[in-house]
Each structure stands twice: as structure tokens, then as C-alpha cells.
Design a protein around this motif. Structure first.
Motif, PDB file in Angstrom:
ATOM      1  N   THR A 220      -9.635 -60.824  46.914  1.00 44.25           N
ATOM      2  CA  THR A 220      -9.419 -61.494  48.197  1.00 44.25           C
ATOM      3  C   THR A 220      -8.003 -61.275  48.711  1.00 44.25           C
ATOM      4  OG1 THR A 220      -8.725 -63.532  47.092  1.00 44.25           O
ATOM      5  CG2 THR A 220     -11.080 -63.298  47.596  1.00 44.25           C
TER       6      THR A 220
ATOM      7  N   CYS B  73     -12.849 -58.264  49.506  1.00 45.84           N
ATOM      8  CA  CYS B  73     -13.835 -59.239  49.983  1.00 45.84           C
ATOM      9  C   CYS B  73     -13.687 -59.467  51.482  1.00 45.84           C
ATOM     10  CB  CYS B  73     -13.665 -60.558  49.237  1.00 45.84           C
ATOM     11  SG  CYS B  73     -13.905 -60.384  47.454  1.00 45.84           S
TER      12      CYS B  73
ATOM     13  N   PRO C 131     -13.326 -61.360  55.126  1.00 43.52           N
ATOM     14  CA  PRO C 131     -12.432 -62.471  55.482  1.00 43.52           C
ATOM     15  C   PRO C 131     -13.149 -63.810  55.521  1.00 43.52           C
ATOM     16  CG  PRO C 131     -12.953 -61.154  57.416  1.00 43.52           C
ATOM     17  CD  PRO C 131     -13.512 -60.415  56.241  1.00 43.52           C
ATOM     18  N   GLU C 132     -12.367 -64.859  55.422  1.00 45.76           N
ATOM     19  CA  GLU C 132     -12.932 -66.211  55.358  1.00 45.76           C
ATOM     20  C   GLU C 132     -13.677 -66.592  56.620  1.00 45.76           C
ATOM     21  OE1 GLU C 132     -11.306 -70.772  54.648  1.00 45.76           O
ATOM     22  OE2 GLU C 132     -10.122 -69.080  53.902  1.00 45.76           O
ATOM     23  N   ASP C 133     -13.250 -66.076  57.773  1.00 47.19           N
ATOM     24  CA  ASP C 133     -13.912 -66.473  59.016  1.00 47.19           C
ATOM     25  C   ASP C 133     -15.330 -65.914  59.134  1.00 47.19           C
ATOM     26  OD1 ASP C 133     -13.462 -63.808  59.649  1.00 47.19           O
ATOM     27  OD2 ASP C 133     -11.883 -64.221  61.110  1.00 47.19           O
TER      28      ASP C 133
ATOM     29  N   MET D 175     -17.437 -66.382  56.582  1.00 40.75           N
ATOM     30  CA  MET D 175     -18.206 -67.196  55.647  1.00 40.75           C
ATOM     31  C   MET D 175     -18.916 -68.342  56.369  1.00 40.75           C
ATOM     32  SD  MET D 175     -17.652 -65.519  52.896  1.00 40.75           S
ATOM     33  CE  MET D 175     -17.508 -64.068  53.960  1.00 40.75           C
TER      34      MET D 175
ATOM     35  N   ARG E 239     -15.494 -72.439  51.191  1.00 46.42           N
ATOM     36  CA  ARG E 239     -15.614 -71.298  52.116  1.00 46.42           C
ATOM     37  C   ARG E 239     -14.702 -70.156  51.664  1.00 46.42           C
ATOM     38  NH1 ARG E 239     -15.281 -74.067  56.335  1.00 46.42           N
ATOM     39  NH2 ARG E 239     -13.130 -73.725  56.948  1.00 46.42           N
ATOM     40  N   ALA E 240     -13.506 -70.501  51.203  1.00 39.79           N
ATOM     41  CA  ALA E 240     -12.597 -69.469  50.686  1.00 39.79           C
ATOM     42  C   ALA E 240     -13.185 -68.817  49.441  1.00 39.79           C
ATOM     43  CB  ALA E 240     -11.230 -70.085  50.377  1.00 39.79           C
TER      44      ALA E 240
ATOM     45  N   ARG F 248     -15.948 -65.977  49.650  1.00 37.08           N
ATOM     46  CA  ARG F 248     -15.594 -64.588  49.952  1.00 37.08           C
ATOM     47  C   ARG F 248     -15.976 -63.660  48.802  1.00 37.08           C
ATOM     48  NH1 ARG F 248      -9.517 -64.048  51.353  1.00 37.08           N
ATOM     49  NH2 ARG F 248     -10.234 -61.938  51.855  1.00 37.08           N
TER      50      ARG F 248
ATOM     51  N   GLU G 262      -7.589 -67.982  43.191  1.00 38.25           N
ATOM     52  CA  GLU G 262      -6.722 -67.594  44.295  1.00 38.25           C
ATOM     53  C   GLU G 262      -5.664 -68.663  44.556  1.00 38.25           C
ATOM     54  OE1 GLU G 262      -9.951 -67.599  44.297  1.00 38.25           O
ATOM     55  OE2 GLU G 262     -10.686 -65.618  44.850  1.00 38.25           O
TER      56      GLU G 262
END
Length: 271
Positions: A66, A93, A95-97, A99, A108-109, A112, A220
């Protein structure tokens, strides 16, 4: 394959069982890759793989990246990959947006990596994915099987899993599906640390206390926090664990999200 040899230590028996699972997986499931988180569990598993295959790692190591790991993790990854001559593949991976917006922020993070793994399997058509998870880590993982089938989209039907008796594993894979393979499922956190000490396995230094804090579980940097601890050696970590009832993943922020967040992550394909 369990051994009743009276002279075999508990750690040696765990190692023996794990080697049996790894060789079964390599013989029956192809192509296979292993996810290497660079944490203590997957690094101990990587060590056992090198034992099982006489110093060679016969399948790729994959890091789901990530780009949010701590600097010490990347430094350790690059050093060990070079020293152990690994076929290391980095899977970036999404991006978070991208997810699921209905997941809590930390979950949500974490999702990824699920998306990164799905992309990896879809592109490279791996039939087996080896992971270093353990049953004692989290309640959902306690429901896992050693050879765990996953649907085409990576989803895990934890209510409908094959029985595993007498080390007989179901390795047939329907078209489009894959198996998650868990050779450390029967180990505990203390087992891993005792084995790491016995074998002198290298670890990311973040596990050891600095200024009264250390990481008990590596993730992370945006969703993992260190814990208070003065354990600056593996011996001290083992002693600390033998005296605590604090969960291993207490520093993982996603584990403190809504009650069903981890279950939703696991059911959709999270490691």
C-alpha cells in the motif's frame, strides 16, 4: 502429519507439521505464491519453507504494498529478499478511495490489500496462496481451515468449509477459484517467538522496545500503533506475552472499528 516421537520437542513437532503442509501444497496446488507481510509470522514461515525445500524457495513471494509500511519494514524486506535470493514480487494496491465507502475508515484502508490480492490472482491465475495467519490471532481466523477454498471473487464462505480430519486435505479447486493455504494455523504467538528465538530468525527491529514502546503486530503506519512495552529482546517479549491478556492485535486500528468490520473484510477476501 502429526508425530508422536517422544524425543521431538513441541516446536519441532509444529515445524514438522508445517513442512508437511507446505510439501502437500507444493505437490498438489499449482501455480502457488506466498504472501509475505514481512512480519514475524510470515518471515518464520519463509524460514520453514527454506528448510522444507533444502534452502530454496520454489514459488514467488508477494508483498501486497500500500506504500504505507514503516521505513524499517521496507529496509528489512529488501535486505532479506537479496540475502535469501527470493523471487519477490511487489503488488501495488488500489487507492483507498476505490474501496467500499460503507466500511469504517481503518477497515477501508485495510481493504486495499484485498483488492490488491484480487488483482494479483486475476492477472497471474494463482491457484494457491500461502499465508502466515494463525487461529489465535482473531476470532474470525479461528474458523479457518488449513486449505481454505475461496470463490471466484475471493469471498470466503466460513459457514460452509470442508472437514479436515487426520491430515487429509481437500485440494481440488473448481474453475475460477483458488485455495488459501495456512501452514501456521495451529501455531500461537508465543510459539512463533520461541521458534524465532530457537532458530535465530531475523526480525524487523520495530518488534523490540524503543523508548518504552514496540510494535506487537506490524501493519500500515496509518492503521497500526505501537504498544507500551519495555521488552527489548525476544526473551523479554516471550516473558511479557506469558504475563499479559492484552490481544495481539490491540494496536491494529481496524480491529476497533464496528463489530462486523473484520467479518466483512474476511468474508470478502481479506487475509
Amino acid at each position: 502429519m502429526k508425530s508422536d516421537h517422544p524425543r521431538m520437542s513441541y516446536l519441532s513437532q509444529l515445524e514438522h507439521e508445517t513442512i508437511f503442509i507446505l510439501r502437500e501444497a507444493f505437490a498438489r496446488v499449482k501455480p502457488t505464491a506466498m504472501l509475505w507481510s514481512i512480519g514475524k509470522d510470515s518471515t518464520a514461515l519463509l524460514w520453514i519453507i527454506r528448510k522444507a525445500f533444502f534452502g530454496h524457495v520454489p514459488f514467488p513471494m508477494v508483498q501486497l504494498d500500500t506504500e504505507m509500511e514503516l521505513p524499517e519494514v521496507y529496509e528489512f524486506r529488501d535486505r532479506i529478499a537479496t540475502e535469501w535470493k527470493l523471487d519477490l514480487r511487489i503488488e501495488l494496491c488500489p487507492p483507498e478511495d476505490e474501496m467500499d465507502p460503507t466500511l469504517a475508515p481503518a477497515s477501508r484502508a485495510a481493504a486495499r490489500k484485498t483488492a490488491g490480492l484480487r488483482n494479483l490472482i486475476g492477472r497471474d491465475r494463482f491457484k494457491g496462496i500461502i499465508l502466515g495467519i494463525r487461529r489465535d490471532e482473531q476470532s474470525m481466523r479461528a474458523k479457518e481451515r488449513v486449505f481454505s477454498p475461496r470463490a471466484t471473487d475471493g469471498a470466503w464462505d466460513f459457514r460452509n468449509q470442508p472437514a479436515e480430519f487426520w491430515d487429509q486435505y481437500k485440494t481440488e479447486i473448481p474453475e475460477g477459484q483458488h485455495l488459501r493455504i495456512h501452514p501456521l494455523l495451529h501455531w500461537t504467538e508465543i510459539d512463533i517467538w520461541k521458534y524465532t528465538l530457537r532458530e535465530n530468525i531475523p526480525i524487523v527491529p520495530l518488534y523490540l522496545s524503543r523508548s518504552g514502546y514496540r510494535y506487537r503486530s506490524l501493519g500500515e503506519k496509518n492503521i497500526t500503533s505501537p504498544i507500551k512495552s519495555d521488552a527489548s529482546s525476544i526473551e523479554e517479549i516471550i516473558a511479557e506475552l506469558e504475563a499479559t491478556n492484552v490481544p495481539e492485535r490491540a494496536g491494529r486500528l481496524m480491529d476497533h472499528d464496528s463489530e462486523d468490520s473484520f467479518e466483512r473484510l474476511r468474508a470478502s477476501g481479506y487475509m
